[in-house]
Design a protein around this motif. Structure first.
Motif: not given
Length: 80
Positions: A19-20, A23-25, A41, A43, A54-55, A57, A74
């Motif tokens: 995971r990053r 953020c939410d990636d 990413h 939600t 969504w989410p 991709t 990234d």
């Protein structure tokens, strides 16, 4: 939990592998192919999204493709 019908990952086996932090990636391994990796990413709605967009991709056909077009971009963004 968030993907619904029509989403590229709906009904597919996925394994979160990274995971990053900023953020939410989340990076998922897709053992069933044909794409090998997906960056999603999230939600964080806690429920299935109604829209298949969504989410958000991004699918990668190989680790090399992800390194070049995902991780490198990234990394540059994260370290500015």
């Amino acid at each position: 939990r968030e993907v619904g019908p029509g989403h590229p990952l709906f009904g597919r086996r996925t394994v979160a592998v990274g995971r990053r932090l900023d953020c939410d990636d989340v990076l998922f391994w897709l053992p069933g192919g044909p794409a090998v990796l997906a960056v999603v990413h999230l939600t964080w709605t806690g429920k299935r999204e109604r829209s298949p967009q969504w989410p958000a991709t991004t699918l990668y056909a190989s680790v090399a493709e992800w390194l070049e077009h995902g991780m490198r971009v990234d990394h540059a963004e994260y370290h500015g």
